[in-house]
Design a protein around this motif. Structure first.
Motif, short mmCIF file in Angstrom:
data_model
loop_
_atom_site.label_atom_id
_atom_site.label_comp_id
_atom_site.label_asym_id
_atom_site.label_seq_id
_atom_site.Cartn_x
_atom_site.Cartn_y
_atom_site.Cartn_z
N CYS A 161 72.22 82.17 27.14
CA CYS A 161 70.88 81.81 26.66
C CYS A 161 69.80 82.36 27.58
O CYS A 161 68.92 83.10 27.14
N GLY A 162 69.86 82.03 28.86
CA GLY A 162 68.80 82.41 29.77
C GLY A 162 68.66 83.91 29.98
O GLY A 162 67.60 84.49 29.77
N PHE A 163 69.75 84.54 30.39
CA PHE A 163 69.70 85.98 30.64
C PHE A 163 69.50 86.75 29.34
O PHE A 163 68.83 87.79 29.32
N GLY A 164 70.07 86.23 28.26
CA GLY A 164 69.88 86.89 26.96
C GLY A 164 68.42 86.97 26.57
O GLY A 164 67.93 88.00 26.10
N VAL A 165 67.69 85.86 26.77
CA VAL A 165 66.25 85.86 26.48
C VAL A 165 65.50 86.73 27.50
O VAL A 165 64.57 87.45 27.16
N TRP A 166 65.91 86.66 28.77
CA TRP A 166 65.28 87.46 29.81
C TRP A 166 65.28 88.95 29.47
O TRP A 166 64.31 89.66 29.70
N LEU A 167 66.37 89.41 28.87
CA LEU A 167 66.49 90.82 28.56
C LEU A 167 65.47 91.30 27.53
O LEU A 167 65.13 92.49 27.50
N VAL A 168 64.97 90.42 26.67
CA VAL A 168 64.04 90.86 25.62
C VAL A 168 62.59 90.58 25.96
O VAL A 168 61.70 90.70 25.11
N LEU A 169 62.30 90.21 27.21
CA LEU A 169 60.92 89.95 27.60
C LEU A 169 60.11 91.25 27.59
O LEU A 169 60.56 92.27 28.10
N PRO A 170 58.89 91.22 27.04
CA PRO A 170 58.04 92.41 27.06
C PRO A 170 57.29 92.54 28.39
O PRO A 170 57.05 91.54 29.07
N TRP A 171 56.93 93.76 28.75
CA TRP A 171 56.17 93.97 29.99
C TRP A 171 55.23 95.16 29.80
O TRP A 171 55.35 95.93 28.84
N ASN A 172 54.27 95.28 30.71
CA ASN A 172 53.32 96.37 30.64
C ASN A 172 52.95 96.81 32.05
O ASN A 172 53.43 96.25 33.04
N GLU A 173 52.10 97.82 32.15
CA GLU A 173 51.74 98.37 33.45
C GLU A 173 50.96 97.37 34.30
O GLU A 173 51.03 97.41 35.53
N GLU A 174 50.22 96.48 33.69
CA GLU A 174 49.52 95.45 34.46
C GLU A 174 50.51 94.54 35.18
O GLU A 174 50.25 94.07 36.28
N ASP A 175 51.65 94.28 34.54
CA ASP A 175 52.68 93.46 35.17
C ASP A 175 53.25 94.17 36.39
O ASP A 175 53.50 93.55 37.43
N VAL A 176 53.47 95.47 36.27
CA VAL A 176 53.96 96.25 37.40
C VAL A 176 52.95 96.21 38.55
O VAL A 176 53.30 95.99 39.72
#
Length: 226
Positions: A83-98
């Motif tokens: 459950c946890g890692f499975g959801v973690w894998l589909v999290l969106p990110w962008n350059e502001e996060d970096v």
């Protein structure tokens, strides 16, 4: 971009925007932090679950996708991984996060980008359990985070449930995907029990969770079928 001291001051002052941004980026970088804080599992601990999750994600980052986790019953295997890692894998990110991770959290940019590259909201994952009822139960748990977990929804509004996503039930859920992954037929998470049909279905990640139960261990025929 706020520096580290400014962010900490904002958190202490109750700045919800700063808090959500901090939770988002820390979650993107650390699956342990994500499971414990964003998914609200206070019983997981750094010296055990955190270390094992870190080893797991680092092996994935180096291309080792076939992994085996064997913990005793009640040690939150499914909570942390299926459950946890499975959801973690589909999290969106962008350059502001970096940028936040590097400038505010002080993380190495190369390490951040290598870690963030594991996230892909277009992934199709299969949750395979000994029986379909168990699979549906865990699917319901995952659905609840997308539907009702307010911290998770605030940190990742791009994939929070809006009520129009289809399919969306205890057998298959498909979160909002990018334009590239929109046509993928499989759900973000599909559930199946031993013996279920998988013809013409293709997945990026398969979570085999407690596939062998008491009946299988006591019967060679059942074990062979499993």
């Amino acid at each position: 971009m706020r520096n580290r001291e400014t962010v900490f001051a904002a958190l202490q002052a109750g700045d919800s925007e700063a808090f959500i941004r901090d939770v988002r980026v820390r979650s993107l970088f650390s699956p342990y932090y994500f499971v414990k804080v964003a998914l609200n599992n206070p019983d997981v601990v750094e010296h055990f679950h955190g270390q094992e999750l870190e080893r797991f994600v680092e092996r994935m980052a180096t291309g080792q996708f076939r992994q085996w986790i064997e913990w005793p019953r009640g040690h939150f295997k499914t909570t942390c991984f299926t459950c946890g890692f499975g959801v973690w894998l589909v999290l969106p990110w962008n350059e502001e996060d970096v940028q936040y991770a590097v400038e505010v959290l002080g993380l190495d940019e190369y390490v951040v980008r290598r870690r963030f590259a594991l996230h892909n909201q277009d992934l199709a994952q299969l949750l395979a359990f000994e029986n379909a009822d168990n699979a549906r139960l865990k699917m319901s748990e995952i659905r609840t985070h997308f539907e009702q977990n307010q911290l998770f929804r605030a940190a990742f509004p791009e994939i929070a449930y809006q009520g129009t996503e289809k399919p969306w039930n205890d057998e298959s859920i498909k979160i909002r995907r990018t334009a590239k992954g929109f046509q993928t037929g499989e759900g973000t998470f599909d559930a199946i029990g031993v013996g279920g049909a998988l013809q013409s279905r293709h997945y990026d990640i398969v979570w085999g969770d407690d596939l062998v139960g008491k009946a299988a261990t006591e019967s060679a025929t059942v074990m062979e079928s499993t």
